[in-house]
Design an enzyme around this catalytic site. Structure first.
Site, PDB file in Angstrom:
ATOM      1  N   GLU A  95      18.933   9.904  10.679  1.00 18.03           N
ATOM      2  CA  GLU A  95      17.361   9.998  10.654  1.00 18.03           C
ATOM      3  C   GLU A  95      16.040  11.059  10.072  1.00 18.03           C
ATOM      4  O   GLU A  95      15.636  11.099   9.671  1.00 18.03           O
ATOM      5  CB  GLU A  95      17.604  10.502  12.044  1.00 18.03           C
ATOM      6  CG  GLU A  95      17.869   9.625  13.189  1.00 18.03           C
ATOM      7  CD  GLU A  95      18.139  10.416  14.233  1.00 18.03           C
ATOM      8  OE1 GLU A  95      16.939   9.763  15.316  1.00 18.03           O
ATOM      9  OE2 GLU A  95      19.332  10.673  14.800  1.00 18.03           O
ATOM     10  N   GLY A 134      23.749  -1.103  10.974  1.00 20.13           N
ATOM     11  CA  GLY A 134      23.658  -1.485   8.315  1.00 20.13           C
ATOM     12  C   GLY A 134      23.018  -0.211   7.884  1.00 20.13           C
ATOM     13  O   GLY A 134      23.469  -0.171   6.540  1.00 20.13           O
ATOM     14  N   GLN A 178      20.795   5.065   2.910  1.00 22.93           N
ATOM     15  CA  GLN A 178      20.341   5.838   4.374  1.00 22.93           C
ATOM     16  C   GLN A 178      19.329   6.911   3.889  1.00 22.93           C
ATOM     17  O   GLN A 178      18.250   6.907   4.694  1.00 22.93           O
ATOM     18  CB  GLN A 178      21.453   7.078   4.989  1.00 22.93           C
ATOM     19  CG  GLN A 178      22.377   5.632   5.811  1.00 22.93           C
ATOM     20  CD  GLN A 178      21.900   5.393   7.055  1.00 22.93           C
ATOM     21  OE1 GLN A 178      20.795   4.875   7.278  1.00 22.93           O
ATOM     22  NE2 GLN A 178      22.666   6.178   8.556  1.00 22.93           N
ATOM     23  N   GLY A 196      25.104  14.359   9.643  1.00 16.60           N
ATOM     24  CA  GLY A 196      24.274  13.143  10.240  1.00 16.60           C
ATOM     25  C   GLY A 196      23.220  12.937   8.955  1.00 16.60           C
ATOM     26  O   GLY A 196      22.878  14.069   8.271  1.00 16.60           O
ATOM     27  N   VAL A 197      23.416  11.443   8.361  1.00 10.61           N
ATOM     28  CA  VAL A 197      22.399  11.439   7.521  1.00 10.61           C
ATOM     29  C   VAL A 197      21.532  10.196   8.573  1.00 10.61           C
ATOM     30  O   VAL A 197      20.295   9.808   7.322  1.00 10.61           O
ATOM     31  CB  VAL A 197      22.983  11.307   6.017  1.00 10.61           C
ATOM     32  CG1 VAL A 197      23.309  11.807   5.949  1.00 10.61           C
ATOM     33  CG2 VAL A 197      23.697   9.896   6.197  1.00 10.61           C
ATOM     34  N   ARG A 207      30.139  16.973   4.611  1.00  3.88           N
ATOM     35  CA  ARG A 207      31.499  16.209   4.070  1.00  3.88           C
ATOM     36  C   ARG A 207      30.005  15.197   3.880  1.00  3.88           C
ATOM     37  O   ARG A 207      30.358  14.187   5.164  1.00  3.88           O
ATOM     38  CB  ARG A 207      31.775  16.431   4.827  1.00  3.88           C
ATOM     39  CG  ARG A 207      33.326  15.088   3.972  1.00  3.88           C
ATOM     40  CD  ARG A 207      34.302  15.471   4.756  1.00  3.88           C
ATOM     41  NE  ARG A 207      35.306  16.870   3.938  1.00  3.88           N
ATOM     42  CZ  ARG A 207      36.215  17.203   3.353  1.00  3.88           C
ATOM     43  NH1 ARG A 207      37.033  16.212   2.952  1.00  3.88           N
ATOM     44  NH2 ARG A 207      36.724  18.141   3.390  1.00  3.88           N
ATOM     45  N   ILE A 208      30.365  14.486   2.558  1.00  2.00           N
ATOM     46  CA  ILE A 208      29.394  12.863   2.197  1.00  2.00           C
ATOM     47  C   ILE A 208      30.953  11.905   2.133  1.00  2.00           C
ATOM     48  O   ILE A 208      31.610  12.047   1.410  1.00  2.00           O
ATOM     49  CB  ILE A 208      29.003  12.880   1.523  1.00  2.00           C
ATOM     50  CG1 ILE A 208      27.807  13.513   1.491  1.00  2.00           C
ATOM     51  CG2 ILE A 208      28.568  11.722   0.928  1.00  2.00           C
ATOM     52  CD1 ILE A 208      26.722  13.461   2.501  1.00  2.00           C
TER      53      ILE A 208
END
Ligand code: MOS
Length: 754
Positions: A717, A478, A650, A714-715, A640-641
């Site tokens: 959590e 997701g 998220q 990471g995004v 970096r996105i």
């Protein structure tokens, strides 16, 4: 978008045209039209239905199952019990790695927790299987259940989380307290939570001789394949797992669960394809949960308001038969620059299923206590809680002394506070009311989560028609892997995203590493990036070594790939298309491979974390105690996105879970029977739209060259961390009442002692 320095790949790939774009989900239309095929949507010919019978006691033995009655049902084909279940090549109670849990696969009549599978009924229809399971009418020899944080004697486990030490000290904490001019001690409790993905665990399995094919949601295809290979004693390449879409996972689909394996055993037993789907209440037991915690924090500060000592102790629970210990105290390792830090974990064994990773395991539970305690300390110091954090946040990782690769946290505090309007916050609690007379409070929490990487692999192909293919067995639960990873693939191949065929979600593709630990985009993304670079390097070698090519002899000038063409870096008018290069070489296609993994030198030199600051507003009815979160603003720096639209989604989802953590979510365990009393989405409360009117995620620019060549953190959590504390701190600011037992509910607000 500036060109980046590539440390792990050839220097002729230019990034920017696809990475960074806020594309909508490429699988969105499939999902909203119902065309996306989830595991339980598969109905192979001749398929039968399996339904679990689960234990209603938490501890003891099954003494009788009315198999005869169940088999007497006209639709029932078979009843699988410990007496007749197919043999396995491996004992389900064997465990050889921290990423492997013990499973309940009908190996005995022993019951170790409520909702443990005790039989499987296989029938022509779902209805017949359900009725058959009811006809089993189990009888038990029950023993008293042990539930809760004080149920049994506590012990210090050998390891917590995934192999972390249970006890860590840096500096002399008692000396730190002796040097402190002020100190606090407070104890917080968090409630058990169950992963409640919209899609329950489901599996459709079919055997063909010794070849197994399954449709089942998995966050880690290669791990699942290896685990099944061990249990069934067949080679992993005879196991084909399809998991193109997951309806959520949150960690509980990271490792294959017992019920999924039981579905496969059922199919083996009857020699036909079998579908098994957990009912919602069956999710509360055999597929993991977040254990409750009791955390005691002691904090000391000097006259200047600087932390001199931070002591964080956690008690948690695990099952009687396996080990997972929520590493909550570890949240204190990475955030505040205390002179001395000590953390400790202890545990008790209880009659529940084994807990496991659940979105931000450790950081979510730990930060709720840490952020509350930091707020309490700020209040004792008479300081604004943001100012107190600005004075104490760490610029090097406190526990390791390693420098953070950026100082983006300060920027998160600044941008979040500005957007929220923090400046006008009164220092004392109970000072603000809205026009309806509701008490208004503002709170802050700091968010942090490590920038992890696993190992993943990808294969890239460029075809003579100018199109590309990227193959990687990645998992989309997701978060948007079907969109973000093709964005990276397109840039790595110097193509537009529409020219790249992205193949993913099955176990016969290269292992992408697990979609967990907020590490998937970094890991799979770097594998893709390097596979693309590899194939472009080969293509460039073809051209620069061919005297018929305008790129012949480009040599040190280097070559840039963009728009399906290679150019000389020093003269972009000299170049040619991929198609022309491949056609002249007589190649229908060219292929490359790449691996994504953390750089060990960089990891041992730098501390790697994403950071954030979350600001929350709550309104509290002064008479009724009813609480509502009215605004949440979070500012996050996460490298970096790749796709800002997906990343905001998220982060907002994570912050909403933080709200849920603070105010709603609570699996109520009956202490006598050991059963979860609210195993359904009516009584296991999670916030709905009306509970969360406005949530905003600000993306703070961060270039971190050390985490990986693409600079991805990471995004998945981090949004959960800090946000529950922000809400709790806002409740205190609204009311002047400090509640330390989560979730904070109105009964606890009206009677804080309860
Ligand atoms: Mo996660 S708890 O790493 O799926």
């Amino acid at each position: 978008m500036p060109e980046i320095a590539l440390t792990q790949a050839a220097a002729h790939v230019r990034h920017g045209s696809n990475i960074g774009q806020p594309l909508t989900r490429r699988d969105g239309v499939l999902k909203v039209t119902g065309a996306a095929r989830y595991a339980a949507d598969n109905n192979p010919p001749g398929m039968l239905y399996a339904v679990l019978a689960v234990s209603s006691i938490a501890r003891g033995r099954v003494t009788f199952l009315d198999v005869k009655a169940a088999k007497g049902h006209p639709g029932v084909v078979e009843v699988m019990t410990p007496a007749n279940r197919p043999p396995l090549a491996q004992d389900p109670d064997e465990r050889s790695s921290p990423f492997m849990f013990r499973l309940d696969l009908l190996q005995s009549d022993r019951v170790r927790y409520a909702n443990q599978p005790i039989a499987v009924v296989i029938a022509q229809t779902l209805e017949a299987a359900t009725e058959g399971a009811a006809l089993l009418s189990p009888r038990y020899d029950a023993e008293p259940a042990r539930i809760g944080l004080d149920a049994t004697e506590s012990f210090v486990p050998p390891a917590i989380g995934v192999g972390n030490p249970p006890e860590v000290q840096r500096g002399d904490v008692e000396a730190g307290f002796a040097a402190a001019s002020k100190q606090i001690e407070a104890t917080y409790e968090t409630a058990p939570q169950y992963h409640n993905a919209m899609e329950p665990h489901a599996i459709v399995s079919a055997w063909d001789g010794d070849t197994l094919s399954v449709d089942t949601p998995s966050q880690g295809l290669a791990w699942a394949q290896a685990r099944l290979a061990g249990l069934f004693g067949i080679s992993p390449d005879r196991i084909h797992i399809r998991s193109p879409f997951l309806g959520g996972g949150f960690g509980s689909k990271g490792l294959i669960s017992g019920p999924q394996v039981l579905g496969i055993m059922a199919a083996r037993m009857v020699g036909k394809p079998v579908k098994l789907v957990l009912r919602r209440e069956q999710m509360f037991g055999p597929v993991g949960h977040r254990s409750p915690t009791r955390q005691t924090l002691r904090i000391g500060v000097d006259n200047d308001g600087k932390l001199t000592a931070l002591d964080h102790r956690t008690r948690t629970t695990s099952s009687t038969f396996d080990d997972f210990f929520e590493p909550a105290s570890d949240a204190s390792h990475t955030l505040y620059a205390s002179t001395a830090i000590a953390t400790l974990h202890e545990a008790v064994r209880v009659d529940t299923g084994t807990p496991c990773f659940m979105r931000a395991p450790g950081e979510a539970t730990g930060s709720i206590a840490l952020e509350s305690a930091i707020d309490e300390m700020a209040h004792v110091c008479g300081m604004d809680p943001l100012a107190f954090r600005l004075k104490n946040y760490a610029e090097v990782e406190p526990i390791s002394g390693k420098p953070f690769s950026s100082k983006a946290l300060r920027e998160c505090y600044a941008q979040g506070a500005a957007r929220f309007g923090w400046e006008s916050r009164p220092l004392a609690p109970r000072q603000m009311r809205d026009h309806d007379g509701l008490l208004v409070g503002w709170g802050i929490g700091t968010a942090t989560f490590p920038a992890l990487m696993f190992e993943g692999h990808a294969k890239a192909v460029l075809r003579q028609d100018g199109s590309g293919v990227m193959e990687i067995g990645a998992q989309d639960m997701g978060q948007g892997a079907w969109t973000a990873l093709p964005q990276i693939a397109a840039d790595s191949l110097g193509l537009d995203i529409g020219q790249v065929e992205f193949r993913s979600g099955t176990s016969d593709l290269p292992d992408a590493g697990v979609a967990g630990g907020s590490a998937h985009t970094a890991t799979a993304g770097m594998a893709i990036h390097n596979a693309g670079a590899d194939v472009i390097t080969k293509l460039a070698d073809l051209a620069t070594n061919d005297n018929r090519s305008p790129l012949f002899g480009a040599g040190n000038a280097g070559v840039v790939a963009r728009g399906g063409r290679l150019f000389r870096r020093d003269d972009e008018s000299r170049g040619e298309s991929y198609s022309d290069i491949l056609a002249r070489a007589g190649l229908p296609q060219i292929e490359g491979h790449g691996t994504g993994a953390g750089n060990q030198v960089a990891q041992s030199t730098y501390a790697m974390h994403a950071h954030g600051a979350v600001f929350a507003e709550v309104k509290v009815d002064p008479d009724l105690g009813q609480m509502r979160v009215t605004r949440v603003v979070g500012a996050f720096a996460a490298g970096r996105i790749i796709n800002p639209r997906l990343v905001r989604s998220q982060l907002c989802g994570g912050m909403i879970w933080g709200v849920s953590f603070a105010l709603y979510e609570h699996a109520v365990m009956d202490a006598r029977s050991g059963r979860p009393m609210n195993p359904n989405l009516a009584e296991y409360h999670i916030p709905v739209n009306a509970d969360v009117p406005s949530v905003e995620a600000i993306l703070v620019e961060e270039r971190d060259p050390h985490v990986n060549a693409l600079g991805i953190k990471g995004v998945g959590e981090i949004g959960v961390t800090g946000s529950a504390g922000a809400v709790a701190n806002a409740v205190w600011h609204a009311t002047g009442i400090r509640l330390r037992k989560f979730p904070i509910t109105l009964d606890r607000l009206l009677e804080p002692q309860s």
